[in-house]
Design a protein around this motif. Structure first.
Motif, PDB file in Angstrom:
ATOM      1  N   PHE A 188       0.854  -1.179   0.000  1.00  0.00           N
ATOM      2  CA  PHE A 188       0.000   0.000   0.000  1.00  0.00           C
ATOM      3  C   PHE A 188       0.894   1.235   0.000  1.00  0.00           C
ATOM      4  O   PHE A 188       2.084   1.160   0.342  1.00  0.00           O
ATOM      5  CB  PHE A 188      -0.904  -0.002   1.255  1.00  0.00           C
ATOM      6  CG  PHE A 188      -2.136   0.839   1.143  1.00  0.00           C
ATOM      7  CD1 PHE A 188      -3.170   0.472   0.288  1.00  0.00           C
ATOM      8  CD2 PHE A 188      -2.288   1.995   1.898  1.00  0.00           C
ATOM      9  CE1 PHE A 188      -4.318   1.240   0.186  1.00  0.00           C
ATOM     10  CE2 PHE A 188      -3.427   2.765   1.807  1.00  0.00           C
ATOM     11  CZ  PHE A 188      -4.451   2.390   0.943  1.00  0.00           C
ATOM     12  N   GLY A 189       0.345   2.376  -0.398  1.00  0.00           N
ATOM     13  CA  GLY A 189       1.115   3.607  -0.437  1.00  0.00           C
ATOM     14  C   GLY A 189       0.505   4.685   0.434  1.00  0.00           C
ATOM     15  O   GLY A 189      -0.425   4.441   1.199  1.00  0.00           O
ATOM     16  N   LEU A 190       1.041   5.889   0.298  1.00  0.00           N
ATOM     17  CA  LEU A 190       0.543   7.048   1.019  1.00  0.00           C
ATOM     18  C   LEU A 190      -0.160   7.995   0.055  1.00  0.00           C
ATOM     19  O   LEU A 190       0.259   8.118  -1.097  1.00  0.00           O
ATOM     20  CB  LEU A 190       1.701   7.804   1.677  1.00  0.00           C
ATOM     21  CG  LEU A 190       2.386   7.156   2.874  1.00  0.00           C
ATOM     22  CD1 LEU A 190       3.628   7.955   3.251  1.00  0.00           C
ATOM     23  CD2 LEU A 190       1.440   7.081   4.054  1.00  0.00           C
ATOM     24  N   PRO A 191      -1.210   8.677   0.504  1.00  0.00           N
ATOM     25  CA  PRO A 191      -1.805   9.700  -0.363  1.00  0.00           C
ATOM     26  C   PRO A 191      -0.796  10.812  -0.611  1.00  0.00           C
ATOM     27  O   PRO A 191      -0.042  11.194   0.290  1.00  0.00           O
ATOM     28  CB  PRO A 191      -3.014  10.191   0.438  1.00  0.00           C
ATOM     29  CG  PRO A 191      -2.723   9.827   1.851  1.00  0.00           C
ATOM     30  CD  PRO A 191      -1.886   8.599   1.805  1.00  0.00           C
ATOM     31  N   LYS A 192      -0.792  11.359  -1.815  1.00  0.00           N
ATOM     32  CA  LYS A 192       0.223  12.343  -2.192  1.00  0.00           C
ATOM     33  C   LYS A 192      -0.284  13.779  -2.158  1.00  0.00           C
ATOM     34  O   LYS A 192       0.456  14.708  -2.462  1.00  0.00           O
ATOM     35  CB  LYS A 192       0.745  12.012  -3.591  1.00  0.00           C
ATOM     36  CG  LYS A 192       1.389  10.633  -3.683  1.00  0.00           C
ATOM     37  CD  LYS A 192       1.881  10.332  -5.099  1.00  0.00           C
ATOM     38  CE  LYS A 192       2.502   8.945  -5.167  1.00  0.00           C
ATOM     39  NZ  LYS A 192       3.002   8.623  -6.525  1.00  0.00           N
ATOM     40  N   GLU A 193      -1.559  13.966  -1.774  1.00  0.00           N
ATOM     41  CA  GLU A 193      -2.162  15.298  -1.878  1.00  0.00           C
ATOM     42  C   GLU A 193      -1.746  16.253  -0.765  1.00  0.00           C
ATOM     43  O   GLU A 193      -1.988  17.461  -0.863  1.00  0.00           O
ATOM     44  CB  GLU A 193      -3.697  15.188  -1.863  1.00  0.00           C
ATOM     45  CG  GLU A 193      -4.292  14.388  -3.006  1.00  0.00           C
ATOM     46  CD  GLU A 193      -4.509  12.921  -2.641  1.00  0.00           C
ATOM     47  OE1 GLU A 193      -5.476  12.344  -3.158  1.00  0.00           O
ATOM     48  OE2 GLU A 193      -3.713  12.364  -1.844  1.00  0.00           O
ATOM     49  N   HIS A 194      -1.151  15.748   0.318  1.00  0.00           N
ATOM     50  CA  HIS A 194      -0.998  16.562   1.522  1.00  0.00           C
ATOM     51  C   HIS A 194       0.457  16.683   1.962  1.00  0.00           C
ATOM     52  O   HIS A 194       1.285  15.810   1.706  1.00  0.00           O
ATOM     53  CB  HIS A 194      -1.842  15.962   2.645  1.00  0.00           C
ATOM     54  CG  HIS A 194      -3.302  15.874   2.304  1.00  0.00           C
ATOM     55  ND1 HIS A 194      -4.150  16.948   2.422  1.00  0.00           N
ATOM     56  CD2 HIS A 194      -4.043  14.853   1.816  1.00  0.00           C
ATOM     57  CE1 HIS A 194      -5.375  16.579   2.035  1.00  0.00           C
ATOM     58  NE2 HIS A 194      -5.332  15.315   1.658  1.00  0.00           N
ATOM     59  N   SER A 195       0.760  17.759   2.681  1.00  0.00           N
ATOM     60  CA  SER A 195       2.137  18.069   3.072  1.00  0.00           C
ATOM     61  C   SER A 195       2.660  17.164   4.177  1.00  0.00           C
ATOM     62  O   SER A 195       3.828  16.801   4.194  1.00  0.00           O
ATOM     63  CB  SER A 195       2.251  19.527   3.525  1.00  0.00           C
ATOM     64  OG  SER A 195       1.988  20.410   2.467  1.00  0.00           O
ATOM     65  N   GLU A 196       1.807  16.847   5.147  1.00  0.00           N
ATOM     66  CA  GLU A 196       2.227  16.006   6.261  1.00  0.00           C
ATOM     67  C   GLU A 196       1.308  14.799   6.346  1.00  0.00           C
ATOM     68  O   GLU A 196       0.088  14.930   6.253  1.00  0.00           O
ATOM     69  CB  GLU A 196       2.199  16.794   7.577  1.00  0.00           C
ATOM     70  CG  GLU A 196       3.210  17.932   7.600  1.00  0.00           C
ATOM     71  CD  GLU A 196       3.280  18.627   8.945  1.00  0.00           C
ATOM     72  OE1 GLU A 196       4.185  19.460   9.109  1.00  0.00           O
ATOM     73  OE2 GLU A 196       2.444  18.339   9.834  1.00  0.00           O
ATOM     74  N   ARG A 197       1.926  13.627   6.560  1.00  0.00           N
ATOM     75  CA  ARG A 197       1.145  12.390   6.564  1.00  0.00           C
ATOM     76  C   ARG A 197       1.649  11.465   7.665  1.00  0.00           C
ATOM     77  O   ARG A 197       2.856  11.269   7.811  1.00  0.00           O
ATOM     78  CB  ARG A 197       1.264  11.701   5.205  1.00  0.00           C
ATOM     79  CG  ARG A 197       0.691  12.533   4.055  1.00  0.00           C
ATOM     80  CD  ARG A 197       1.252  12.126   2.709  1.00  0.00           C
ATOM     81  NE  ARG A 197       2.697  12.293   2.670  1.00  0.00           N
ATOM     82  CZ  ARG A 197       3.482  11.740   1.743  1.00  0.00           C
ATOM     83  NH1 ARG A 197       2.967  10.985   0.801  1.00  0.00           N
ATOM     84  NH2 ARG A 197       4.779  11.945   1.766  1.00  0.00           N
ATOM     85  N   GLY A 198       0.716  10.926   8.427  1.00  0.00           N
ATOM     86  CA  GLY A 198       1.057  10.002   9.491  1.00  0.00           C
ATOM     87  C   GLY A 198       0.328   8.685   9.324  1.00  0.00           C
ATOM     88  O   GLY A 198      -0.805   8.645   8.841  1.00  0.00           O
ATOM     89  N   ILE A 199       0.994   7.590   9.709  1.00  0.00           N
ATOM     90  CA  ILE A 199       0.394   6.257   9.687  1.00  0.00           C
ATOM     91  C   ILE A 199       0.444   5.715  11.106  1.00  0.00           C
ATOM     92  O   ILE A 199       1.535   5.479  11.649  1.00  0.00           O
ATOM     93  CB  ILE A 199       1.178   5.294   8.775  1.00  0.00           C
ATOM     94  CG1 ILE A 199       1.344   5.860   7.372  1.00  0.00           C
ATOM     95  CG2 ILE A 199       0.512   3.923   8.737  1.00  0.00           C
ATOM     96  CD1 ILE A 199       2.390   5.103   6.561  1.00  0.00           C
ATOM     97  N   TYR A 200      -0.713   5.528  11.734  1.00  0.00           N
ATOM     98  CA  TYR A 200      -0.763   4.892  13.045  1.00  0.00           C
ATOM     99  C   TYR A 200      -1.129   3.431  12.869  1.00  0.00           C
ATOM    100  O   TYR A 200      -2.144   3.098  12.239  1.00  0.00           O
ATOM    101  CB  TYR A 200      -1.781   5.587  13.953  1.00  0.00           C
ATOM    102  CG  TYR A 200      -1.992   4.838  15.250  1.00  0.00           C
ATOM    103  CD1 TYR A 200      -0.943   4.706  16.154  1.00  0.00           C
ATOM    104  CD2 TYR A 200      -3.202   4.233  15.554  1.00  0.00           C
ATOM    105  CE1 TYR A 200      -1.106   4.003  17.338  1.00  0.00           C
ATOM    106  CE2 TYR A 200      -3.379   3.536  16.735  1.00  0.00           C
ATOM    107  CZ  TYR A 200      -2.325   3.415  17.628  1.00  0.00           C
ATOM    108  OH  TYR A 200      -2.489   2.703  18.797  1.00  0.00           O
ATOM    109  N   ILE A 201      -0.296   2.541  13.400  1.00  0.00           N
ATOM    110  CA  ILE A 201      -0.546   1.101  13.292  1.00  0.00           C
ATOM    111  C   ILE A 201      -1.411   0.696  14.482  1.00  0.00           C
ATOM    112  O   ILE A 201      -0.939   0.607  15.625  1.00  0.00           O
ATOM    113  CB  ILE A 201       0.777   0.309  13.275  1.00  0.00           C
ATOM    114  CG1 ILE A 201       1.710   0.843  12.176  1.00  0.00           C
ATOM    115  CG2 ILE A 201       0.510  -1.186  13.062  1.00  0.00           C
ATOM    116  CD1 ILE A 201       3.135   0.301  12.259  1.00  0.00           C
ATOM    117  N   ALA A 202      -2.703   0.483  14.233  1.00  0.00           N
ATOM    118  CA  ALA A 202      -3.629   0.115  15.304  1.00  0.00           C
ATOM    119  C   ALA A 202      -3.532  -1.371  15.637  1.00  0.00           C
ATOM    120  O   ALA A 202      -3.643  -1.771  16.806  1.00  0.00           O
ATOM    121  CB  ALA A 202      -5.060   0.468  14.899  1.00  0.00           C
TER     122      ALA A 202
END
Length: 304
Positions: A188-202
């Motif tokens: 999977f990837g990250l959305p590219k539209e935004h300046s800051e992106r976080g991934i929390y592993i629940a």
């Protein structure tokens, strides 16, 4: 490049209710406009002790609270007279603006049986022009939140825009918030539209650039860094971020671009100028002691 890895810290917000606190973090106060994130549960508690978990009426200014459940149910009541049960897959979006009080009650013991309560709550700081807006509340049902699926991937857009998905959740600044479930072995990837992106592993674990990260960690990336995520097992992720709003001060449940406004909110709550929920006004959380901290950014002391 991975900017930072945030390790969730344990915090207690009441008997039987320990949470994993992800934001704010001393080295990363905000991710986009998101200034607070708690992960509660799964909660296992004896039915006769359920009410001890209730979050009594308490105030907010300068932010929106965003409640999202994996399981269980919670009853929200606020100063506007709203009474709303939130269930899994729904979103409760409450904008405090110039000031609101609300409570969260656990009134259905069966909804907690067998560790059935699990929820996430985030706070979204408001743009300066909206910090004194009228308070508002909206509940969004699952059918209002678009879902994307393909083999081994399930994704719900909670708010904002990402991967070409949009919904009608009212936000006041550019952001995204996603619930993503991956089967073991999926990329999977990250959305590219935004300046800051976080991934929390629940739940579960992922591999990024050859290194494994596990449940309870948040990975934060800047724009232009677009790594692939490999699910090492069945994994649940919460992705969030957006555009930075500038410095914010946070004290207890108050967020503002102004230290003076925080001081005013303290006085307003102490003197009863922020109204209690009309259908839950027999008790409340008093203003906590003012323990001084550097940089004007004490840690919040409540789930919401």
């Amino acid at each position: 490049m991975l900017d930072i890895v945030i390790e969730a810290r344990q915090a207690s917000i009441g008997p039987g209710m320990d949470v994993k606190r992800i934001l704010p973090f001393r080295l990363k106060r905000m991710v986009g406009p998101f200034i607070f994130m708690d992960h509660a549960g799964p909660v296992t508690i004896q039915p006769q002790k359920v009410h001890a978990m209730d979050v009594l009426p308490h105030p907010h200014i300068g932010l929106s609270t965003v409640s999202y459940l994996f399981d269980g149910q919670v009853t929200h009541r606020d100063s506007l007279g709203v009474e709303q049960i939130i269930r899994p897959g729904e979103v409760n979006w409450m904008t405090a603006g110039r000031g609101i009080a609300h409570s969260e009650r656990f009134e259905e013991p069966d909804a907690l049986a067998g560790g059935k309560l699990e929820m996430l709550q985030t706070w979204v700081a408001l743009p300066e022009k909206d910090e004194e807006a009228d308070p508002a509340f909206q509940n969004y049902k699952p059918h209002e939140l678009p879902i994307f699926t393909e083999t081994g991937i399930w994704m719900r857009l909670i708010a904002g825009n990402a991967f070409g998905l949009r919904n009608d959740v009212k936000t006041l600044s550019p952001l995204f918030y996603l619930h993503v479930v991956l089967d073991a072995g999926k990329r999977f990837g990250l959305p590219k539209e935004h300046s800051e992106r976080g991934i929390y592993i629940a739940k579960g674990s992922i591999e990024v650039a050859g290194k494994t990260y596990v449940a309870g960690q948040m990975l934060v990336f800047s724009k232009g860094v677009d790594p692939f995520l490999l699910a090492k097992e069945n994994t649940t992720l919460m992705m969030l971020g957006g555009e930075p709003l500038g410095e914010r001060f946070i004290w207890w449940n108050f967020v503002s671009s102004s230290k003076e406004r925080i001081e005013q909110a303290k006085a307003d709550w102490k003197e009863g100028r922020i109204l209690l929920p009309p259908n839950d006004n027999q008790e409340f959380i008093p203003l906590p002691p003012d323990r001084s901290r550097p940089a004007g950014n004490p840690a919040p002391e409540a789930l919401s």
